[in-house]
Design an enzyme around this catalytic site. Structure first.
Site, PDB file in Angstrom:
ATOM      1  N   ASP A  23       0.866  -1.190   0.000  1.00  0.00           N
ATOM      2  CA  ASP A  23       0.000   0.000   0.000  1.00  0.00           C
ATOM      3  C   ASP A  23       0.900   1.237   0.000  1.00  0.00           C
ATOM      4  O   ASP A  23       1.772   1.379   0.857  1.00  0.00           O
ATOM      5  CB  ASP A  23      -0.902  -0.020   1.242  1.00  0.00           C
ATOM      6  CG  ASP A  23      -1.990   1.046   1.188  1.00  0.00           C
ATOM      7  OD1 ASP A  23      -3.161   0.701   1.422  1.00  0.00           O
ATOM      8  OD2 ASP A  23      -1.671   2.230   0.940  1.00  0.00           O
TER       9      ASP A  23
ATOM     10  N   ASP B 100      -3.699   2.291  -5.268  1.00  0.00           N
ATOM     11  CA  ASP B 100      -2.359   2.247  -4.652  1.00  0.00           C
ATOM     12  C   ASP B 100      -2.122   0.985  -3.829  1.00  0.00           C
ATOM     13  O   ASP B 100      -1.293   0.972  -2.936  1.00  0.00           O
ATOM     14  CB  ASP B 100      -2.139   3.489  -3.784  1.00  0.00           C
ATOM     15  CG  ASP B 100      -2.772   3.379  -2.413  1.00  0.00           C
ATOM     16  OD1 ASP B 100      -3.815   2.717  -2.292  1.00  0.00           O
ATOM     17  OD2 ASP B 100      -2.209   3.941  -1.456  1.00  0.00           O
ATOM     18  N   GLU B 101      -2.844  -0.073  -4.152  1.00  0.00           N
ATOM     19  CA  GLU B 101      -2.845  -1.228  -3.261  1.00  0.00           C
ATOM     20  C   GLU B 101      -2.930  -2.532  -4.051  1.00  0.00           C
ATOM     21  O   GLU B 101      -3.706  -2.627  -4.998  1.00  0.00           O
ATOM     22  CB  GLU B 101      -4.110  -1.083  -2.423  1.00  0.00           C
ATOM     23  CG  GLU B 101      -4.148  -1.728  -1.122  1.00  0.00           C
ATOM     24  CD  GLU B 101      -5.566  -1.603  -0.572  1.00  0.00           C
ATOM     25  OE1 GLU B 101      -6.034  -2.584  -0.006  1.00  0.00           O
ATOM     26  OE2 GLU B 101      -6.208  -0.547  -0.746  1.00  0.00           O
TER      27      GLU B 101
HETATM   28  P1  TTP Z   1      -5.247   5.074   0.920  1.00  0.00           P
HETATM   29  O1  TTP Z   1      -4.216   4.018   0.663  1.00  0.00           O
HETATM   30  O2  TTP Z   1      -6.406   4.729   1.780  1.00  0.00           O
HETATM   31  O3  TTP Z   1      -4.564   6.346   1.597  1.00  0.00           O
HETATM   32  P2  TTP Z   1      -3.151   6.991   1.349  1.00  0.00           P
HETATM   33  O4  TTP Z   1      -2.328   6.192   0.403  1.00  0.00           O
HETATM   34  O5  TTP Z   1      -3.354   8.412   0.966  1.00  0.00           O
HETATM   35  O6  TTP Z   1      -2.502   6.992   2.787  1.00  0.00           O
HETATM   36  P3  TTP Z   1      -1.900   5.775   3.608  1.00  0.00           P
HETATM   37  O7  TTP Z   1      -0.452   6.116   3.796  1.00  0.00           O
HETATM   38  O8  TTP Z   1      -2.647   5.772   4.895  1.00  0.00           O
HETATM   39  O9  TTP Z   1      -2.113   4.539   2.798  1.00  0.00           O
HETATM   40  O10 TTP Z   1      -5.819   5.601  -0.442  1.00  0.00           O
HETATM   41  C1  TTP Z   1      -5.021   5.748  -1.601  1.00  0.00           C
HETATM   42  C2  TTP Z   1      -5.416   6.996  -2.371  1.00  0.00           C
HETATM   43  O11 TTP Z   1      -6.791   6.928  -2.719  1.00  0.00           O
HETATM   44  C3  TTP Z   1      -5.238   8.267  -1.588  1.00  0.00           C
HETATM   45  O12 TTP Z   1      -3.925   8.815  -1.703  1.00  0.00           O
HETATM   46  C4  TTP Z   1      -6.293   9.155  -2.181  1.00  0.00           C
HETATM   47  C5  TTP Z   1      -7.386   8.214  -2.631  1.00  0.00           C
HETATM   48  N1  TTP Z   1      -8.501   8.249  -1.668  1.00  0.00           N
HETATM   49  C6  TTP Z   1      -9.544   9.135  -1.889  1.00  0.00           C
HETATM   50  O13 TTP Z   1      -9.541   9.857  -2.885  1.00  0.00           O
HETATM   51  N2  TTP Z   1     -10.572   9.181  -0.988  1.00  0.00           N
HETATM   52  C7  TTP Z   1     -10.619   8.399   0.140  1.00  0.00           C
HETATM   53  O14 TTP Z   1     -11.566   8.478   0.946  1.00  0.00           O
HETATM   54  C8  TTP Z   1      -9.526   7.491   0.361  1.00  0.00           C
HETATM   55  C9  TTP Z   1      -9.515   6.618   1.590  1.00  0.00           C
HETATM   56  C10 TTP Z   1      -8.501   7.449  -0.562  1.00  0.00           C
HETATM   57 MG    MG Z   2      -2.151   4.110   0.621  1.00  0.00          MG
END
Ligand code: TTP
Ligand code: MG
Length: 365
Positions: free
Chosen positions: A8, A122-123
């Site tokens: 992730d 992103d996962e």
């Molecule tokens: P995430 O992996 O949930 O968050 P992140 O990568 O920003 O942070 P983390 O380090 O905690 O993993 O989500 C990936 C991307 O998806 C995030 O950068 C932006 C988008 N996203 C949204 O647009 N809205 C949302 O509610 C979420 C959870 C994510």
């Molecule tokens: Mg993330």
């Protein structure tokens, strides 16, 4: 024994912006709707870790994020950068990262059995059971992280575990730039102290219901007999019973492993307009059917709809027919039926706009 890896990206959208714009580096940064000096509507897509210190997080109203940023500024803390975001750029970075993961997984010795499943922008999961032991998997994960850092100049967090459930929870434990390894004999101890909402699928509703009973940790959840959980939560109760014990046998599903024919379209502009969506659906059904005819396959039995919202959240919904079909009208009709719940609270409670739709047919003969 299985060994599953979950990757992730850290603060993904925000990290891409920091990477590309040196003057943003080290500053609190929010990607999301226009804050309009506190009067903006819409929500935060993501915040980098500096902005999270102000309590700003994904899905928070942008007006609230603005208030928090202002409060911090007035305390003398660094000013927050607000950006609308360039989704094309994130999509491209995502594609390159997934390519690295696939190439990397496949280039290792005996990787024939390796599988990669992308679950969001992103996962992704990778089944690296062929590595045989967790020590080797850990070395693999370190190299993978180094490769992503070097090629893409972004950090990610990785979890390794005996199944998808544990790998996913693990990747979130040491963010950012984390690597968390949970061996099979460590699963029960690893989960025990974690809050119940750590379990994917426990949303605010289940959490509130369990908290009312005084259950806050996974160890606490384990004390609840399965009958009670089923009584309260139905089938989800028995899933939860198993998850609390770290059990999960869902496979890493290589998405293009299934024989299917599909098309998708990213709109010029995100939309919620049913007329626009219906028209595009019809065109897509047309294209898919055309390719189906050319493919030489005679029938299909499953129609799958993909909907990607403007925040990149992506959902697939499938319908399998009672009998094999071949007509274009069936594709159109079934895809429309699957789309309708996305127009209201059932599949789209936050009334988000749609960025992309896709249709595919499967179970081809
Ligand atoms: P995430 O992996 O949930 O968050 P992140 O990568 O920003 O942070 P983390 O380090 O905690 O993993 O989500 C990936 C991307 O998806 C995030 O950068 C932006 C988008 N996203 C949204 O647009 N809205 C949302 O509610 C979420 C959870 C994510
Ligand atoms: Mg993330």
């Amino acid at each position: 024994m299985r060994i599953i890896l979950h990757l992730d990206m850290d603060a993904f959208f925000a990290a891409v912006e920091e990477r590309d714009e040196p003057r943003f580096r080290g500053r609190p940064l929010v990607v999301g709707a226009d804050p309009r000096g506190g009067a903006g509507r819409g929500v935060v897509s993501t915040a980098n870790y500096a902005a999270r210190k102000y309590g700003i997080k994904s899905a928070m109203p942008i007006s609230e994020a603005w208030r928090r940023a202002e409060a911090a500024r007035k305390r003398g803390e660094p000013e927050t950068v607000f950006l609308g975001g360039s989704f094309k750029k994130y999509g491209e970075a995502s594609e390159r990262i997934m390519k690295i993961l696939r190439a990397y997984t496949a280039s290792s010795a005996k990787a024939m059995a390796a599988k990669v499943e992308q679950v969001s922008v992103d996962e992704a999961f990778a089944d690296v059971s062929y590595l045989k032991d967790f020590k080797k998997a850990e070395v693999f994960a370190r190299k993978l992280k180094a490769e992503i850092r070097e090629k893409e100049r972004l950090t990610c967090s990785v979890g390794l575990g005996p199944n998808k459930l544990i790998a996913k929870i693990a990747s979130d434990r040491e963010k950012p730039d984390g690597l968390t390894v949970v061996r099979p004999d460590e699963v029960m101890g690893f989960l025990a102290p974690l809050p119940i909402r750590t379990i994917p699928g426990i949303g605010p509703k289940t959490e509130a219901a369990l908290t009312r009973k005084g259950i806050t940790t996974i160890a606490g959840l384990r004390k609840v007999p399965i009958e009670v959980l089923v009584d309260e939560l139905g089938k989800w109760g028995s899933d939860l019973y198993r998850k609390a014990r770290g059990e999960d046998d869902s496979p890493v599903a290589e998405s293009d492993e299934v024989k299917s024919i599909g098309e998708q379209e990213t709109f010029e502009e995100d939309t919620k307009d049913m007329n626009v969506l219906a028209a595009r659906m019809k065109a897509l059904a047309d294209e898919v059917h055309g390719r189906f005819i050319k493919s030489g396959f005679k029938t299909f039995k499953t129609v799958v709809l993909t909907v990607r919202f403007s925040d990149f959240e992506t959902k697939n919904r499938a319908h399998t027919l009672v009998a094999p079909a071949k007509k274009k009208e069936i594709i159109e009709f079934e895809a429309m039926k699957l789309l309708i719940p996305f127009m209201d609270r059932r599949e789209n409670p936050r009334a988000k706009k749609v960025r992309l739709i896709g249709i595919r047919v499967e179970k081809l003969t």
